[in-house]
Design a protein around this motif. Structure first.
Motif, short mmCIF file in Angstrom:
data_model
loop_
_atom_site.label_atom_id
_atom_site.label_comp_id
_atom_site.label_asym_id
_atom_site.label_seq_id
_atom_site.Cartn_x
_atom_site.Cartn_y
_atom_site.Cartn_z
N ILE A 1 0.87 -1.17 0.00
CA ILE A 1 0.00 0.00 0.00
C ILE A 1 0.91 1.22 0.00
CG2 ILE A 1 -1.82 1.26 1.20
CD1 ILE A 1 -2.77 -1.54 0.48
N TRP A 2 0.74 2.09 -1.01
CA TRP A 2 1.61 3.26 -1.15
C TRP A 2 0.79 4.53 -0.99
CZ3 TRP A 2 3.78 5.13 -6.47
CH2 TRP A 2 4.63 6.23 -6.29
N PHE A 3 1.13 5.31 0.01
CA PHE A 3 0.54 6.61 0.20
C PHE A 3 1.38 7.63 -0.55
CE2 PHE A 3 -1.74 4.39 3.36
CZ PHE A 3 -2.88 5.13 3.63
N GLN B 1 2.46 -9.82 -6.90
CA GLN B 1 2.29 -8.91 -5.77
C GLN B 1 1.37 -7.76 -6.18
OE1 GLN B 1 6.63 -8.53 -5.42
NE2 GLN B 1 6.39 -9.00 -3.23
N THR B 2 0.56 -7.30 -5.24
CA THR B 2 -0.39 -6.22 -5.51
C THR B 2 0.17 -4.90 -5.00
OG1 THR B 2 -2.23 -7.76 -5.28
CG2 THR B 2 -2.75 -5.42 -5.07
N LEU B 3 0.15 -3.88 -5.85
CA LEU B 3 0.53 -2.52 -5.45
C LEU B 3 -0.72 -1.66 -5.51
CD1 LEU B 3 2.61 -0.29 -4.75
CD2 LEU B 3 2.96 -0.01 -7.22
N VAL B 4 -1.09 -1.07 -4.38
CA VAL B 4 -2.24 -0.18 -4.30
C VAL B 4 -1.71 1.21 -3.97
CG1 VAL B 4 -4.41 0.32 -3.09
CG2 VAL B 4 -3.69 -2.07 -3.44
N CYS B 5 -2.07 2.19 -4.78
CA CYS B 5 -1.58 3.56 -4.58
C CYS B 5 -2.73 4.50 -4.24
CB CYS B 5 -0.88 4.04 -5.85
SG CYS B 5 -0.25 5.73 -5.72
N PHE B 6 -2.55 5.26 -3.16
CA PHE B 6 -3.52 6.28 -2.77
C PHE B 6 -2.86 7.64 -2.97
CE2 PHE B 6 -4.58 2.91 0.54
CZ PHE B 6 -5.61 2.36 -0.21
N THR B 7 -3.58 8.55 -3.62
CA THR B 7 -3.08 9.91 -3.81
C THR B 7 -3.81 10.90 -2.91
OG1 THR B 7 -4.54 10.19 -5.73
CG2 THR B 7 -2.26 9.50 -6.16
N ASP B 8 -4.80 10.40 -2.16
CA ASP B 8 -5.43 11.21 -1.11
C ASP B 8 -6.01 10.28 -0.05
OD1 ASP B 8 -8.22 10.54 -1.76
OD2 ASP B 8 -8.03 11.92 -3.46
N ARG B 9 -6.29 10.83 1.10
CA ARG B 9 -6.75 10.02 2.23
C ARG B 9 -8.14 9.43 2.00
NH1 ARG B 9 -4.03 14.20 5.02
NH2 ARG B 9 -2.10 13.41 5.91
#
Length: 179
Positions: free
Chosen positions: A85-87, A151-159
């Protein structure tokens, strides 16, 4: 999802997300900061930190909150994780996050920190967060290049995206437990 890395800038909401994800999934959290810091904000030695991280990474389930890509068994953690999980939040959101955190917990030890490391005002830390997108983000992007296709990469660009993700996950878990 059994081994999850939660990464990104300080102040982005990683620790809060990791705790909430743990509450939903029952997967225990591991705070990398708590493994790195000793009371009084004393850094662990490289070998000691590496040993602590290897021990934590070898556990069957974890949500690890923090970066430390090139130290603390960074390669092993990436290899063993199934989800990252990438913030990837803007500087303004991260700076606001750390100021809000300091205001709420100044002088207190946050749950994800080592005992004896109370929240404080630290100009070097402010500079780290201020320059994170220029200095640290490229290293994180390079680190992600080493992920495997399984592998799963999930990216969030806001909360709000992170909140929506957790709400969706909680609903799915609830539906699954009903059936």
């Amino acid at each position: 999802m059994q081994r999850v890395l939660v990464m990104g800038s300080s102040g982005s909401g990683k620790s809060t997300f990791a705790r909430r994800l743990s509450d939903i999934t029952g997967i225990p959290t591991v705070s990398i900061d708590a493994l790195f810091w000793k009371p009084g904000w004393v850094e662990s030695g490289k070998e000691e930190f590496q040993s602590r991280m290897v021990e934590a990474a070898k556990q069957p389930r974890w949500i690890m909150d923090g970066n430390y890509m090139t130290s603390g068994a960074g390669e092993l953690r990436r290899q063993l994780s199934d989800t990252v999980i990438w913030f990837d939040l803007p500087r303004s959101a991260c700076m606001f996050g750390i100021f809000k955190r300091i205001a709420a917990s100044y002088g207190k030890v946050r749950p994800e920190m080592a005992d004896g490391c109370p929240e404080k005002i630290d100009l070097e830390f402010f500079r780290y967060v201020w320059t994170y997108r220029q200095q640290q983000r490229p290293k994180l992007v390079a680190y992600f290049q080493g992920l495997r296709p399984d592998q799963t990469l999930v990216c969030f660009t806001d909360r709000e995206q992170a909140d929506d993700y957790l709400q969706d996950l909680a609903l799915k878990r609830k539906r699954t437990s009903i059936h």
